[in-house]
Motif scaffolding. Structure first.
Motif, short mmCIF file in Angstrom:
data_model
loop_
_atom_site.label_atom_id
_atom_site.label_comp_id
_atom_site.label_asym_id
_atom_site.label_seq_id
_atom_site.Cartn_x
_atom_site.Cartn_y
_atom_site.Cartn_z
N LEU A 48 0.82 -1.21 0.00
CA LEU A 48 0.00 0.00 0.00
C LEU A 48 0.86 1.26 0.00
O LEU A 48 0.58 2.22 -0.73
CB LEU A 48 -0.93 0.00 1.22
N PHE A 49 1.90 1.25 0.82
CA PHE A 49 2.79 2.41 0.87
C PHE A 49 3.48 2.62 -0.48
O PHE A 49 3.55 3.74 -1.00
CB PHE A 49 3.84 2.23 1.97
N ALA A 53 2.86 5.88 -2.71
CA ALA A 53 4.03 6.75 -2.77
C ALA A 53 4.50 6.99 -4.19
O ALA A 53 5.13 8.02 -4.49
CB ALA A 53 5.17 6.16 -1.94
N ASN A 54 4.20 6.06 -5.09
CA ASN A 54 4.64 6.19 -6.48
C ASN A 54 3.51 6.66 -7.40
O ASN A 54 3.64 6.58 -8.63
CB ASN A 54 5.18 4.85 -6.99
N VAL A 171 -4.33 1.29 7.49
CA VAL A 171 -4.73 2.69 7.34
C VAL A 171 -3.50 3.59 7.28
O VAL A 171 -3.40 4.49 6.46
CB VAL A 171 -5.65 3.12 8.50
N VAL A 172 -2.55 3.32 8.17
CA VAL A 172 -1.37 4.17 8.28
C VAL A 172 -0.52 4.12 7.02
O VAL A 172 -0.04 5.15 6.53
CB VAL A 172 -0.53 3.75 9.51
N ALA A 178 0.82 8.42 0.66
CA ALA A 178 0.27 9.61 0.00
C ALA A 178 1.03 10.86 0.41
O ALA A 178 1.30 11.74 -0.42
CB ALA A 178 -1.21 9.75 0.34
N LEU A 179 1.40 10.95 1.69
CA LEU A 179 2.18 12.09 2.16
C LEU A 179 3.56 12.12 1.50
O LEU A 179 4.07 13.19 1.14
CB LEU A 179 2.33 12.05 3.69
N TRP A 180 4.15 10.94 1.32
CA TRP A 180 5.46 10.88 0.64
C TRP A 180 5.32 11.33 -0.81
O TRP A 180 6.16 12.09 -1.31
CB TRP A 180 6.00 9.46 0.71
#
Length: 308
Positions: A48-49, A53-54, A171-172, A178-180
Motif C-alpha cells: 500500500l505504501f 508513494a509512487n 490505514v497508516v 500519500a504524504l510521501w
C-alpha cells in the motif's frame, strides 16, 4: 477463456497448496492466523505504501472511470451491507459487504488487463487497485471499528475508533505513502526494493493462508454466500457497464476496463480483515473461493461480449 484460466489457475494452486499443507499437517493449526498476521502487518502495508508513494494526482484523476468502477463497487457494498446487517452482527455485515464489492485487481486484474489491452491496460488496473484498497477496503475497516465499539456516547466512541484506526497498519501505510508522494521526493532504491520484496509476498501468503483456513472443518453454516457472489460477478459489472457505456460513454479503453475490472472475483482482503479482527471467516472465505471459480465463466463471457 484460456487466457482467464491461465491467470486464475495460480490462484487455485496457491489455495490448494495451503489446503494440502494443513491437511497433511505440514503447517500447524495456527499457521493460517500467523501467516495472515504477516500479510496484515508487513506485506500488505508495504504494498500500500509503495503504490501510493509512487502515484500522482494527475495519473489517478480519471473521473469517468472512477465513477464507473468505484461507483459500482460502492453501490454493491452498500446494498450488501443493508441486506446483511439485518441478518447478523454489524461488524460481520461489513465483512460480508466487502466480500461482495472487493475485486481481486492485483492478482487477477492487472495481468488480465495487460493481456487484453496491452501495456495501456496497466493504468486502469492500478487505479482500480487503489480504489479497492484505499476506498472500499478502508470504508469497511472503519465500519468494523465503529461496529465493535461499545460506548453509546458519540464522543468516546469516536475517540476509540480514531485510536484504533491510527494504530492500524492498513490505514497508516497508504496515508504515509500519500504524504510521501505529496512531498515529491522519489523513494530511495534500497527502500523501494525492500517494499517491493515485502509487497510481492502479499498475494501468495494471503492465498496460502486462505487454503489453510479452508482446510479446517467448518462447523458453522454459511448462508448467504451465493447472493454475495452474484452481486460481485453479475450486479457489479452490470452497474459499471451502465455508467461507462450508457451514461458517460467513456472512451473504449476506460469503458471496457471498468466493466472487466468490476467483473473480477473477490480478493482475499475480506478474509484478511476477518482474521485480523478475529471474526468468523467462514462466509467470506467461501465468497472468495466460489467467486474465483465462477469468474472463469463470467469473465470469459464478459471478454466475448466486449469483442475480445
Amino acid at each position: 477463456m484460456l487466457s482467464v484460466v491461465t491467470i486464475v489457475l495460480p490462484v487455485f494452486a496457491l489455495i490448494l497448496i495451503g489446503y494440502v499443507c494443513r491437511r497433511t499437517n505440514r503447517l500447524g493449526p495456527h499457521a493460517a492466523s500467523e501467516l495472515n498476521r504477516f500479510v496484515v502487518w508487513l506485506a500488505l502495508p508495504a504494498l500500500l505504501f509503495s503504490v501510493t508513494a509512487n502515484s500522482s494526482w494527475e495519473r489517478l484523476w480519471q473521473p469517468g472511470f472512477l465513477l464507473a468502477f468505484g461507483g459500482s463497487a460502492l453501490v454493491v457494498f452498500l446494498l450488501a451491507l443493508v441486506w446483511r446487517i439485518r441478518k447478523g452482527a454489524a461488524a460481520d455485515a461489513q465483512l460480508d459487504a466487502l466480500g461482495a464489492a472487493y475485486a481481486n485487481t492485483g492478482y487477477v486484474g492487472i495481468p488480465l488487463c495487460i493481456i487484453v489491452f496491452g501495456e495501456n491496460g496497466l493504468e486502469p488496473a492500478l487505479i482500480a487497485s487503489l480504489v479497492v484498497v484505499c476506498g472500499i477496503f478502508a470504508l469497511a475497516l472503519v465500519g468494523v471499528e465503529v461496529a465493535l465499539q461499545g460506548e453509546k456516547a458519540l464522543g468516546p466512541a469516536l475517540r476509540k475508533v480514531s485510536r484504533a484506526l491510527a494504530g492500524n497498519p492498513l490505514v497508516v501505510a497508504p496515508v504515509l505513502g500519500a504524504l510521501w508522494a505529496w512531498g515529491g521526493v522519489p523513494l530511495p532504491k534500497p527502500a523501494s526494493d525492500l517494499l517491493s520484496i515485502l509487497g510481492a509476498a502479499t498475494t501468495p501468503c494471503a492465498l496460502v493462508s486462505l487454503g489453510l483456513f479452508l482446510a479446517h472443518k467448518q462447523q458453522e453454516s454459511t448462508p448467504g454466500v451465493l447472493p454475495l457472489v452474484a452481486m460481485k460477478l453479475i450486479l457489479q459489472p452490470l452497474l459499471a457497464w451502465y455508467v461507462a457505456f450508457e451514461w458517460l460513454e467513456l472512451p473504449t479503453l476506460w469503458a471496457h476496463s471498468a466493466v472487466l475490472l468490476a467483473a473480477l472475483p473477490t480478493g482475499t482482503g475480506p478474509y484478511m480483515l476477518a482474521e485480523y479482527y478475529q471474526r468468523s471467516g467462514a462466509r467470506v472465505s467461501r465468497v472468495v473461493l466460489y467467486s474465483t471459480l465462477g469468474s472463469l465463466l463470467t469473465l470469459s463471457l464478459c471478454l466475448i461480449w466486449l469483442g475480445y
